[in-house]
Each structure stands twice: as C-alpha cells, then as structure tokens.
Enzyme design. Structure first.
Site, short mmCIF file in Angstrom:
data_model
loop_
_atom_site.label_atom_id
_atom_site.label_comp_id
_atom_site.label_asym_id
_atom_site.label_seq_id
_atom_site.Cartn_x
_atom_site.Cartn_y
_atom_site.Cartn_z
N ARG A 176 15.18 23.89 -48.50
CA ARG A 176 15.77 23.12 -49.60
C ARG A 176 14.79 22.07 -50.09
O ARG A 176 14.67 21.84 -51.30
CB ARG A 176 17.08 22.45 -49.15
CG ARG A 176 18.20 23.44 -48.87
CD ARG A 176 19.49 22.72 -48.52
NE ARG A 176 20.05 22.02 -49.67
CZ ARG A 176 21.07 21.17 -49.60
NH1 ARG A 176 21.65 20.91 -48.43
NH2 ARG A 176 21.53 20.58 -50.68
N CYS A 236 19.36 12.87 -47.71
CA CYS A 236 19.68 14.26 -47.34
C CYS A 236 20.34 14.90 -48.55
O CYS A 236 19.91 14.69 -49.68
CB CYS A 236 20.57 14.30 -46.10
SG CYS A 236 22.11 13.37 -46.29
#
Length: 281
Positions: A176, A236
């Site tokens: 990611r 995050c």
C-alpha cells in the site's frame, strides 16, 4: 513505566488491592463486530468498548475513517466503562493489538497517566490459562474527564512538514505504501518523504511485541534513534494501526506523534501530493 502488561502480570494485579479497570476493545477492519465475541467470553471484569462509535468520531468528508471522537462524548463513554483518573487501566483486543493500541493512545492523549496494553491480547490471556466469563459486569460510573494534549498529535499539514524536517513513518503494509494496491482509499501511495515501517515488524510470531531492544534496533535502522534524535511521527490508513506503531516506539523509548486522519484523510484531497514506489519520494 512500560506501556505493556503481560498476561501473568495482569492475573496478579486483577486480584490485588487496586485492580485496574479492564476494557475489551476487540475490533477488526471490516467486521465482524466485537460485541458478540465479548459476550461469548471475556476477561472477568472487562467492559466492552466499541472502537467505531466510542474511540472514533463519525467518518466524513475531509476527516478520514476514524477521526478523533468528540471530547465530551469520549469522556462520557470512558466514565460509563468505569474509567477513573486515579485507577490504572488495562486494554486488550483479540490479539492483533491495533484496537487496544488505539484505546491506549486515546486515553493517554486525553490525559490518563496509567494505561497499559495486554501484550498478545485475549489470545495470550487464554494461552496462559486465564479464565473467561460471559458475565457482563455492572461498571461503576467513573470520573475520568479528558484533558487532550498529553501526547503529540499531527494534522495533514503537520505530517507533511514533519516528513521533511524529521521522520514520518508509514505503518501500513508495504504494497500500500508503494502504491501497488489500495483496497480502501481513493488512491495508493504515500505521503512524500514518509518511510515505510509496517506494523507487522513490531511483533513476533506469537503476536506479542518484540523486546524493547529489538524494537529500538528496528526503528534506529529506519532513522528513529530515540532522544535526542529526529522528531518522529506516524500515520497509517485511518489512525488505528498507526497507534500500534506509536505504542511500539514507546516500548522502544522513542516518543512519536500520531497523524490520526492518516491516509484516509490525506488521499481524499486530490490537491495533496502522492508519492509511489519504495523510496520516500
């Protein structure tokens, strides 16, 4: 004081003269809900706290998926759970540690001075012979009133600036960060200047946090060398696994700020820059 507590330590203090307030914050991204699992069996005396509704505010445009909860509502939720300013708090989840870390971070940020995470969560508790119960306790009303600001907090502009002047860690999975996949948010990639540091590197095969010296070595390799090293921040996807990274850094002896809005907030604004690939950019 370490921010972690072992199952054996919890067994001792739970039956002592000053038992901690126990919070069960089982949660998984995308479900299923944690309440049924809590009702099926939990640590005796633990009160269930819902991450989505009590440890986060409503998601919305420009706020990310798990923004900070309203201060008064958060305080009321913690008092309903029995949290007192003068009593230690122990939080746990199913074992991943993300949800427990979110509760730990919020309570610490809101000014509670004695909060610890059960290392390894409920899985470690039961593995060590800890009992479970289906009895839901009638929690005595607490007195905790949030006083935000005890831990450092970043917004989008602050995260961007920190990535240039200090060290901004991206706690998501490497793919990611690199922008190879993005299953949730508008676009893949990372905040320019951020360094990849997946939370999976914080724990061992048993799901417990790696020893402090190992964590310190891990973060030193990434540039977080403790005080008086560079200023450190973490983000995050939505401010949950990032709290786990802040907790791991605390175990290692390095303070860090959390960007709560994280990638879900950052990537929602098409005017913000996005870097891809393995390098910070």
């Amino acid at each position: 004081m370490t921010p972690l507590i072992t199952a054996a330590e919890l067994m001792n203090v739970a039956t002592g003269d000053r038992p901690p307030t126990l919070l069960d914050v089982r949660w998984q991204l995308g479900g299923p809900p944690g309440r049924p699992a809590y009702e099926a069996g939990h640590v005796p005396g633990a009160v269930y706290v819902d991450l989505d509704t009590e440890l986060a505010g409503p998601a919305g445009e420009g706020k990310g998926r798990h923004p900070l909860p309203d201060g008064e509502e958060f305080g009321a939720a913690m008092r309903r759970a029995g949290v007192r300013a003068d009593r230690p708090v122990v939080v746990y989840d199913g074992g991943q540690g993300w949800a427990a870390a979110r509760a730990w971070w919020l309570l610490r940020w809101a000014g509670h001075g004695d909060v610890r995470v059960l290392d390894g969560g409920l899985a470690e508790w039961t593995a060590r012979g800890g009992p479970l119960t289906t009895e839901v306790p009638a929690a005595e009303e607490g007195d905790f009133t949030p006083e935000p600001g005890a831990l450092p907090l970043l917004d989008a502009d602050g995260a961007a600036a920190l990535a240039r002047r200090g060290l901004l860690l991206d706690a998501r999975a490497g793919e990611r960060y690199r922008g190879e996949v993005e299953p949730i948010d508008r676009v893949g990639g990372h905040i320019p200047g951020a360094v990849s540091a997946p939370t999976t590197g914080n724990v061992g095969a048993d799901g417990r946090f790696r020893p402090a010296k190992e964590l310190a070595a891990r973060f030193a390799e990434l540039g977080a060398t403790g005080e008086p090293g560079p200023e450190v921040g973490v983000y995050c996807g939505s401010g949950v696994s990032g709290a786990h990274e802040v907790l791991a850094l605390a175990v290692a002896g390095t303070p860090a700020a959390l960007y709560v809005g994280s990638w879900s907030e950052w990537s929602a604004d098409p005017s913000r820059p996005v870097a891809t690939g393995a390098l910070p950019g």
